[in-house]
Design a protein around this motif. Structure first.
Motif, PDB file in Angstrom:
ATOM      1  N   GLY A   1      31.889  96.665  46.994  1.00  0.00           N
ATOM      2  CA  GLY A   1      33.178  96.022  46.762  1.00  0.00           C
ATOM      3  C   GLY A   1      33.277  94.658  47.409  1.00  0.00           C
ATOM      4  O   GLY A   1      33.774  93.696  46.798  1.00  0.00           O
ATOM      5  N   LEU A   2      32.821  94.556  48.648  1.00  0.00           N
ATOM      6  CA  LEU A   2      32.854  93.266  49.343  1.00  0.00           C
ATOM      7  C   LEU A   2      31.967  92.239  48.654  1.00  0.00           C
ATOM      8  O   LEU A   2      32.358  91.074  48.493  1.00  0.00           O
ATOM      9  N   ASN A   3      30.775  92.664  48.224  1.00  0.00           N
ATOM     10  CA  ASN A   3      29.885  91.737  47.522  1.00  0.00           C
ATOM     11  C   ASN A   3      30.491  91.296  46.200  1.00  0.00           C
ATOM     12  O   ASN A   3      30.371  90.132  45.821  1.00  0.00           O
ATOM     13  N   GLY A   4      31.119  92.210  45.472  1.00  0.00           N
ATOM     14  CA  GLY A   4      31.765  91.841  44.212  1.00  0.00           C
ATOM     15  C   GLY A   4      32.883  90.840  44.420  1.00  0.00           C
ATOM     16  O   GLY A   4      32.976  89.833  43.716  1.00  0.00           O
ATOM     17  N   ALA A   5      33.726  91.089  45.419  1.00  0.00           N
ATOM     18  CA  ALA A   5      34.834  90.172  45.698  1.00  0.00           C
ATOM     19  C   ALA A   5      34.323  88.808  46.144  1.00  0.00           C
ATOM     20  O   ALA A   5      34.832  87.763  45.708  1.00  0.00           O
ATOM     21  N   MET A   6      33.315  88.808  47.019  1.00  0.00           N
ATOM     22  CA  MET A   6      32.751  87.540  47.488  1.00  0.00           C
ATOM     23  C   MET A   6      32.125  86.765  46.331  1.00  0.00           C
ATOM     24  O   MET A   6      32.281  85.537  46.240  1.00  0.00           O
TER      25      MET A   6
ATOM     26  N   SER B   1      26.265  83.259  43.204  1.00  0.00           N
ATOM     27  CA  SER B   1      27.313  84.210  42.830  1.00  0.00           C
ATOM     28  C   SER B   1      26.858  85.133  41.704  1.00  0.00           C
ATOM     29  O   SER B   1      27.225  86.312  41.687  1.00  0.00           O
TER      30      SER B   1
ATOM     31  N   LEU C   1      26.888  89.121  42.320  1.00  0.00           N
ATOM     32  CA  LEU C   1      27.674  90.021  41.484  1.00  0.00           C
ATOM     33  C   LEU C   1      26.788  91.068  40.815  1.00  0.00           C
ATOM     34  O   LEU C   1      27.141  92.247  40.772  1.00  0.00           O
TER      35      LEU C   1
ATOM     36  N   ILE D   1      32.935  86.780  43.166  1.00  0.00           N
ATOM     37  CA  ILE D   1      33.987  86.176  42.341  1.00  0.00           C
ATOM     38  C   ILE D   1      34.584  84.963  43.050  1.00  0.00           C
ATOM     39  O   ILE D   1      34.798  83.908  42.443  1.00  0.00           O
ATOM     40  N   GLY D   2      34.825  85.093  44.351  1.00  0.00           N
ATOM     41  CA  GLY D   2      35.357  83.964  45.117  1.00  0.00           C
ATOM     42  C   GLY D   2      34.417  82.770  45.116  1.00  0.00           C
ATOM     43  O   GLY D   2      34.850  81.625  44.916  1.00  0.00           O
TER      44      GLY D   2
END
Length: 122
Positions: free
Chosen positions: A9-14, A38, A42, A16-17
């Protein structure tokens, strides 16, 4: 399984950011580095999500594969993000080491699948 889900989850959010930052916050070659970082982050966030399920079954090669994937993303994508910020790393070859870690994680995953196969039917 929880720690791998958190990391996915953290990797996915990072990812996208960083993709948003690469699209709107930087230009030129820096945007290319952020975009590549990115994309890899992702893709591997999704792979970590799948590995979290396998790790729950306590298969011996899935946890090291997930660990190598986390290290690989940190080294590969992280070094590209730092490069886009103009920060040079004191340790050479960080990006390739990250790539090697990612390849090793996929090879461990392949080996785990091979060992799980019923070779008598092959």
């Amino acid at each position: 399984m929880g720690v791998w889900l958190v990391l996915a989850g953290l990797n996915g959010a990072m990812a996208i950011g960083f993709a948003a930052w690469g699209s709107h916050g930087v230009e030129g070659e820096a945007a290319r580095w952020v975009g590549l970082g990115s994309q890899f982050q992702l893709l591997h966030a999704v792979a970590l999500l799948a590995l979290a399920r396998f790790c729950a079954k306590r298969r011996r090669l899935f946890r090291p594969a997930a660990g190598l994937m986390v290290v690989g993303v940190a080294l590969f994508s992280g070094s590209l993000y730092l490069k886009a910020l103009g920060i040079s790393l004191p340790i050479p070859m960080v990006t390739p080491l990250g790539g090697i870690s990612l390849m090793a994680s996929w090879l461990l995953l392949a080996l785990a699948g091979w060992l799980a196969c019923d070779h008598a039917r092959v």
